[in-house]
Enzyme design. Structure first.
Site, PDB file in Angstrom:
ATOM      1  CB  SER A  13      27.605  44.186  34.519  1.00 64.26           C
ATOM      2  OG  SER A  13      27.940  42.850  34.157  1.00 64.26           O
ATOM      3  NE  ARG A  15      25.275  39.076  35.190  1.00 62.33           N
ATOM      4  CZ  ARG A  15      26.563  39.364  35.381  1.00 62.33           C
ATOM      5  NH1 ARG A  15      27.261  38.717  36.308  1.00 62.33           N
ATOM      6  NH2 ARG A  15      27.148  40.292  34.670  1.00 62.33           N
ATOM      7  CG  HIS A 234      38.203  34.485  42.960  1.00 59.95           C
ATOM      8  ND1 HIS A 234      39.358  33.831  42.586  1.00 59.95           N
ATOM      9  CD2 HIS A 234      38.081  35.520  42.105  1.00 59.95           C
ATOM     10  CE1 HIS A 234      39.908  34.449  41.567  1.00 59.95           C
ATOM     11  NE2 HIS A 234      39.148  35.479  41.249  1.00 59.95           N
ATOM     12  CG  ASP A 235      34.839  36.789  39.528  1.00 63.70           C
ATOM     13  OD1 ASP A 235      36.001  36.377  39.699  1.00 63.70           O
ATOM     14  OD2 ASP A 235      34.588  37.918  39.047  1.00 63.70           O
ATOM     15  CB  THR A 236      38.124  32.721  38.825  1.00 63.41           C
ATOM     16  OG1 THR A 236      38.322  34.020  38.274  1.00 63.41           O
ATOM     17  CG2 THR A 236      38.730  31.688  37.885  1.00 63.41           C
ATOM     18  N   GLY A 401      31.162  35.237  29.587  1.00 66.59           N
ATOM     19  CA  GLY A 401      30.699  36.040  28.462  1.00 66.59           C
ATOM     20  C   GLY A 401      31.476  35.816  27.188  1.00 66.59           C
TER      21      GLY A 401
END
Length: 490
Positions: A13, A15, A234-236, A401
């Site tokens: 997903s 956002r 990078h999301d991490t 999450g």
């Protein structure tokens, strides 16, 4: 007050989150949410990259509808995947997902030409079959020959917004092609995969100014005047930046589709033990390194929910799991067979059957098996992490999450003996925003940002029970070792 927009896109997903500092707190407003996921076409797993860009524009238009006329914006996504772009700036071909099977055996081919320990000493990056090095090795040579630039996914999205091409370092480091000593692309590794250094755009660091959103896009879609700041793409890297750890005795667990478990280090750790344990040294914000291990995470539960065709929500699956007896089924979440099986439920059942165990049958039993074994895996990896770094850890911060799963958080605290702090769940978007706030001079540095984060968001604390789980850990290890050991995702 300045307004900032985090574009945070994960594997399942995405956002757009609006952030601002009000009353000495960071306040978030989710403006737009959309689904993501790869699709299978003609035997390939592909991202719909054009749809992702359309969703960014739709979300930014909603920001303008909220009355925001000027803002900054930064983009973070998953790592390793890329787009090929020709000299006219047009994309060549599709964007292939890291879960595609084209690289299943590529590590063996590459390390036959250059030994694995040499690659590790150069890059400090763990061996994962989907690293960009191996994807490019398997790329169509005709497409590579046409490519003027190779842009990682968030860099490509930034290019579509601004017309500016950059290679952001936290994401590029995951490619297993950056040299730790020279801090640029390693030409020997590039040659292995058939690409040239000139095919990558100049480097950018988190916090750099990328450019303004193109005036034509602003006019066509009714967007605010937007300055695009380079995020830790990078999301991490963004999630770790958004983790409110204090001091040096904490580890983080970025818990989403993947579980990324590690510490923040000022220097890379590339000794023989780190190589043997397949730990990685991804580049972080402000000169840091993320010394961590990739573990299959919520992907396991996501696949269970998908196979059950929406019959249960994630909280409902967790509630079912909590009713089941603990530690009845054992399987290794680090094993490559769970990376992308045709049927996750059947794969877990098959492992239990092959190893002479009882087999989980109900949704609650399968989900309980996942949470039990993730907690065991986290515990063993935390022990290994302390051995590799010489650190004595007292706490684990779980963000993302997975921080919402109280059962898994308590299991992790109980087995590891560490205090577990869970939250914030939106750490990736928060870390993205934190870098924008620092770039905009609203915050002084990352320590100031983490203090603000800790004061702004609820964080749940889980205290270890003190119970001894030595027999559980020993049984897990025995089952793994007696059945061929782990075929790590490496």
């Amino acid at each position: 007050m300045k307004m900032h927009v985090a574009v945070d896109i994960g594997a399942s997903s995405g956002r757009l989150v609006l952030g601002e500092i009000k009353n000495n707190r960071l306040e978030l407003t989710e403006i737009h949410r959309f689904k993501n996921g790869f699709t299978e076409k003609q035997g390939r797993c592909l991202w719909n990259i054009d749809q992702l860009f359309t969703e960014i524009l739709a979300g930014l238009a909603k920001v303008r509808q909220e009355g925001v006329t000027k803002c900054t914006l930064s983009i973070d996504t998953w790592a390793v995947d890329y787009a090929l772009v020709d000299v006219a700036g047009e994309r060549i071909g599709e964007v292939v997902s890291y879960r595609d099977h084209r690289t299943d055996h590529t590590i063996d081919h590459v390390t036959a030409k250059l030994p694995a320990d040499v690659i590790y000493q150069k890059t400090g990056i763990q061996f994962l079959p989907f690293n960009t090095l191996y994807q490019l090795y398997e790329e169509d040579p005709a497409l590579l020959a046409k490519a003027d630039k190779i842009l990682f996914v968030p860099d490509y999205l930034g290019f579509l917004l601004t017309g500016e091409m950059r290679t952001e370092v936290t994401n590029a480091s995951t490619s297993q092609m950056l040299n730790l000593k020279t801090r640029t692309f390693d030409e020997e590794l590039l040659a292995l995969s058939g690409v040239r250094k000139e095919q990558f755009a100049p480097f950018a660091e988190p916090g750099d100014f990328l450019g303004k959103v193109k005036p034509a896009l602003t006019a066509e879609y009714g967007l605010p005047e937007t300055d695009v700041i380079v995020a830790p793409t990078h999301d991490t890297a963004a999630a770790v930046a958004g983790t409110p750890g204090v001091g040096t005795d904490w580890a983080y667990l970025s818990s989403g589709t993947w579980s990324l478990l590690g510490i923040e280090s000022r220097e890379p750790i590339v000794g023989q033990q780190a190589f043997a344990a397949n730990y990685t040294n991804e580049w972080g914000v402000y000169g840091s390194y993320r010394f961590l291990k990739n573990i299959m995470g919520m992907w396991l539960v996501q696949e269970v929910a998908r196979l059950l065709k929406g019959a249960y929500s994630f909280p409902e699956l967790a509630a079912l799991a909590e009713k089941e007896e603990a530690f009845q089924f054992f399987f290794p979440p680090l094993d490559e067979r769970f990376l992308n099986p045709a049927d996750m439920i059947q794969e877990i059942q098959a492992y239990c059957r092959e190893t002479g165990q009882a087999v989980p049958e109900t949704p609650g039993q399968v989900t309980r098996a996942i949470y039990d074994n993730l907690a065991i895996c986290y515990t063993l990896q935390l022990r290994e992490l302390m051995q590799l770094t010489g650190k004595t850890l007292s706490s684990l911060y779980i963000v993302g999450g997975g921080a919402n799963v109280a059962l898994l958080n308590q299991l992790t605290a109980d087995l590891s003996g560490l205090r577990v702090f869970a939250g914030p769940t939106e750490a990736t978007a928060i870390g993205n925003l934190a870098v924008q706030l620092i770039a905009s001079k609203e915050l002084a540095d990352i320590a100031h940002a983490r203090k603000l984060i800790k004061e702004s968001f609820p964080i749940e604390t889980y205290i270890p029970s003190g119970e001894n789980f030595a027999e559980v850990l020993a049984k897990y290890q025995m089952i793994c070792e007696e059945n061929g050991g782990l075929k790590h995702v490496n």
